[in-house]
Design an enzyme around this catalytic site. Structure first.
Site, PDB file in Angstrom:
ATOM      1  N   HIS A 100      40.983  51.260  19.366  1.00  0.00           N
ATOM      2  CA  HIS A 100      41.467  52.087  18.256  1.00  0.00           C
ATOM      3  C   HIS A 100      40.486  53.214  17.943  1.00  0.00           C
ATOM      4  O   HIS A 100      40.885  54.366  17.706  1.00  0.00           O
ATOM      5  CB  HIS A 100      41.663  51.204  17.020  1.00  0.00           C
ATOM      6  CG  HIS A 100      42.307  51.918  15.868  1.00  0.00           C
ATOM      7  ND1 HIS A 100      43.659  52.164  15.812  1.00  0.00           N
ATOM      8  CD2 HIS A 100      41.778  52.451  14.742  1.00  0.00           C
ATOM      9  CE1 HIS A 100      43.939  52.816  14.689  1.00  0.00           C
ATOM     10  NE2 HIS A 100      42.811  52.993  14.026  1.00  0.00           N
TER      11      HIS A 100
ATOM     12  N   GLU B 107      46.170  50.070  23.245  1.00  0.00           N
ATOM     13  CA  GLU B 107      46.007  49.559  21.883  1.00  0.00           C
ATOM     14  C   GLU B 107      47.278  48.858  21.411  1.00  0.00           C
ATOM     15  O   GLU B 107      47.220  47.808  20.755  1.00  0.00           O
ATOM     16  CB  GLU B 107      45.665  50.724  20.952  1.00  0.00           C
ATOM     17  CG  GLU B 107      45.524  50.324  19.495  1.00  0.00           C
ATOM     18  CD  GLU B 107      45.574  51.521  18.570  1.00  0.00           C
ATOM     19  OE1 GLU B 107      45.020  51.425  17.471  1.00  0.00           O
ATOM     20  OE2 GLU B 107      46.196  52.539  18.939  1.00  0.00           O
TER      21      GLU B 107
ATOM     22  N   ASN C 145      25.456  38.793  47.647  1.00  0.00           N
ATOM     23  CA  ASN C 145      25.015  37.907  48.722  1.00  0.00           C
ATOM     24  C   ASN C 145      25.266  36.438  48.360  1.00  0.00           C
ATOM     25  O   ASN C 145      25.720  35.642  49.184  1.00  0.00           O
ATOM     26  CB  ASN C 145      23.528  38.144  48.991  1.00  0.00           C
ATOM     27  CG  ASN C 145      23.135  37.760  50.399  1.00  0.00           C
ATOM     28  OD1 ASN C 145      23.693  38.272  51.365  1.00  0.00           O
ATOM     29  ND2 ASN C 145      22.188  36.861  50.526  1.00  0.00           N
TER      30      ASN C 145
END
Length: 698
Positions: free
Chosen positions: A47, A69, A436
């Site tokens: 908002h 929103e 990894n």
């Protein structure tokens, strides 16, 4: 910079911070769909971005954010449930807003409008599928009811509640113990309780089965008022309960007044304003005067004083403010403080050569003040490592989904502070290490279950201080490193002889070699042997080191040891001939003496027997071609570099030195053994040695 540009720049910075919080909130909601506070936090962030974007002319951002929103509003109202599809769409929307912001700032490539339309369409489909009506296409103008609320100065949305809990005298007959309700309140936050005894009758009229007490409670909590009321839901008919939110009355204002005892008593209804005014004018404190006159009991004054203390404490916390300062100004300040430290060092040396007590005392005071200033300025550049830790939650979520694995990221020590310069350069190495672990470390769920492990793997990312260093660990509970596979690959690439006898740690170190990979196929995530090489080069450039521990079948732990700052380091000052050098103190283990005849006994080989252990060494005099005038007794500084003990032969060890690092000029860019320089108290330049490079080239 004109006023308009300044406000736009401020909006961009605020939007970036809000978007960072958006990602955290979305991931919190995914972990706990019932977390209404996270939903509200997410809605408020979107908002605010929409409203501020519209205000500063970022209409495309405002329009797109409006649709996000709206969907979140349906989630907040319970119309649309939290699902994986919703989470994915909100995260993609967040990335879209970030890209649009970068484009508007001129920092990113153009965004494809079709991608935004596809996201909006998906959001509308999601909303419709749960019976909600999507909004009109146009973005409504802000109304006073819709305008973003100004941020409250209270941290973490805390509130202070004033509670008066007055049970009916016959509450014990219901089997309810009022004290248990007070314990429940205490579990909600910081709680101060004052018991009021004014209704307790004389002993003759006292019934042991009746409750004559009532309680005043000051509760500081992040919970809402409804949650506080729910504590008393089963005794509402048998009690008188007054709950007021103190914080909204005094903390939400721009100028925070200090709470006064008299005002608190009037607000509580314990005394009227007329009676209170009559007690003013005396020299005694108002509380003492009210008790002496019989207007109020000691317990009610004590309760009001508790509230005054809690609210005052919250005011001080709320009054803490921050100032945005461009990083180049901080860099300049650090450089000036560095020059001040060098000048102070020179002044100390001058004073030590003169027999002047007054001068010595003044210099000692300047030295103390300079040290405090140095520490304060360095702390300004310190930032909590959690600022980058939070970004990795999204990385783990997306990659684990891509790899069809179930992996949870657990973080510890997010509050650990590190120099901003180091923190910014840590992002890439940590990404490679986590990727990894995700790809090679943690096994797929079906394999983990066959091994008797939980289907969901865990990666622990932690940080903490150890002396003058910061230690960061990345630990997984996966398959661990395969020593034989790594050794075979190292032999194939000619990195080690086939018959070499190496410890597991030295074999593990080969995974950081450029292009080294044990993966049989190249994927979009790993397999090219590039990432770990980047990790090694970056950590070494930060004057840090890496340690690897791995147990087959149990997992791998990679530890990064880094200095707190790159501006000023603790060093060991040594001399060779007429030159001075500095070795980083964090890698120094010990110093030993060696005579020329001892070298001859080893037939000139650069190996020294230190208490039964053979330690190789580098003679820096020969390394830097500084002549043959060796002293009769030389010193070897033994260091730990990449899990290898190596000695550096110098003429003399002078001692510890607070080293202000100065970069070398472009004319010295090809010199690899030296990482910088510093200026000593007498103006002499000392070179800072790069022990990692010296070890590799030995």
């Amino acid at each position: 910079m004109n006023e308009s540009n300044r406000f736009i720049e401020e909006f961009c910075r605020e939007a970036e911070e809000l978007l960072s919080g958006v990602e955290d909130a979305v991931l919190d909601i995914e972990e706990n769909p019932g977390d209404q506070e996270a939903v509200n936090r997410l809605f408020r962030a979107m908002h605010t971005i929409k409203g501020s974007g519209s205000m500063f002319g970022f209409d495309a951002i405002a329009e797109f954010t409006h649709h996000v929103e709206t969907a979140l509003d349906k989630v907040r109202n319970g119309t649309v449930p939290v699902t994986k599809s919703l989470i994915d769409l909100i995260l993609v929307s967040r990335d879209r807003i970030t890209a649009m912001l970068a484009q508007a700032n001129g920092d990113g490539p153009p965004v494809d409008p079709r991608e935004g339309e596809e996201i909006i369409a998906s959001l509308k489909v999601l909303v419709r599928s749960h019976g909600a009506v999507p909004p009109a296409e146009e973005t409504p103008k802000e109304t006073p009811e819709q305008a973003p609320e100004p941020a409250k100065p209270v941290q973490q949305n805390q509130a202070v509640y004033r509670i008066r809990f007055s049970p009916d005298p016959d509450i014990f007959s219901t089997g309810m113990d009022p004290v248990m309700l007070l314990y429940d309140l205490a579990d909600m936050g910081e709680c101060s309780v004052v018991v009021q005894t004014e209704k307790v009758p004389d002993l003759e009229n006292l019934s042991p089965e009746s409750c004559y007490l009532f309680w005043d409670v000051i509760l500081t909590t992040t919970k809402r008022a409804n949650s506080v009321k729910d504590i008393f839901i089963f005794v509402e008919d048998k009690c008188k309960i007054d709950i007021e939110t103190v914080e909204e009355k005094v903390i939400a204002s721009d100028e925070i007044p200090e709470p006064r005892l008299g005002d608190i008593l009037v607000e509580r209804g314990d005394i009227d304003r007329k009676t209170l005014d009559q007690e003013f004018g005396t020299r005694k404190k108002i509380g003492e005067r009210l008790v002496e006159s019989g207007a109020l009991s000691k317990e009610k004054i004590k309760s009001a004083l508790k509230e005054q203390t809690v609210v005052s404490k919250m005011h001080k916390s709320a009054a803490v403010s921050t100032v945005r300062v461009p990083s180049d100004r901080l860099d300049k300040l650090i450089n000036l403080v560095g020059e001040l430290v060098i000048t102070q060092d020179r002044l100390t040396q001058v004073a030590s050569n003169r027999d002047d007590t007054d001068l010595g005392e003044s210099v000692e005071e300047i030295e103390r003040l300079t040290g405090e200033l140095r520490d304060s300025v360095l702390n300004i550049r310190m930032m909590p490592i959690g600022t980058i830790f939070n970004k990795f939650r999204r990385l783990v979520r997306d990659l684990s989904s891509q790899l069809n694995k179930k992996i949870e990221l657990v973080t510890h020590g997010a509050e650990t502070e590190l120099d901003k310069t180091i923190l910014e350069r840590l992002d890439e190495p940590l990404v490679h290490l986590l990727r990894n672990s995700l790809d090679h470390g943690v096994e797929p769920p079906e394999i983990r279950e066959l091994k008797g492990k939980p289907a969901k793997g865990t990666i622990i990312l932690s940080a903490g201080h150890k002396g003058t260093n910061v230690v960061i660990t990345i630990q997984d509970d996966g398959a661990g490193l395969n020593v034989d596979t790594i050794r075979q690959k190292a032999v194939e690439r000619g990195l080690i002889p086939e018959n070499a006898e190496l410890s597991d740690k030295k074999i593990f170190a080969h995974i950081f070699a450029p292009g080294f990979s044990t993966s049989k196929e190249v994927t979009s995530i790993s397999g090219r042997g590039v990432g770990m090489d980047v990790v090694k080069r970056t950590i070494e450039s930060l004057r840090g080191r890496i340690d690897i521990d791995s147990v087959p079948g149990e997992g791998t732990k990679i530890t990064l040891i880094l200095p707190l700052t790159l501006a000023i380091i603790n060093g060991l000052l040594v001399s060779i001939d007429d030159g001075f050098f500095v070795l980083p103190l964090m890698s120094v283990e010990e110093c030993v003496e060696i005579k020329s005849r001892e070298i001859e006994m080893i037939n000139g080989r650069n190996i020294l027997n230190v208490r039964g252990e053979m330690v190789p060494y580098i003679r820096l005099r020969d390394r830097f071609h500084m002549g043959d005038r060796r002293p009769e007794m030389e010193h070897i500084v033994i260091t730990d570099v990449n899990d290898s003990r190596i000695g550096f032969v110098v003429d003399y060890v002078i001692g510890g030195h607070q080293t202000v690092i100065k970069p070398l000029g472009p004319a010295f860019k090809d010199i690899k053994d030296i990482s910088g320089a510093t200026i000593l108290g007498d103006g002499t330049v000392a070179l800072i040695l790069d022990t990692n490079v010296l070890l590799e080239s030995a």
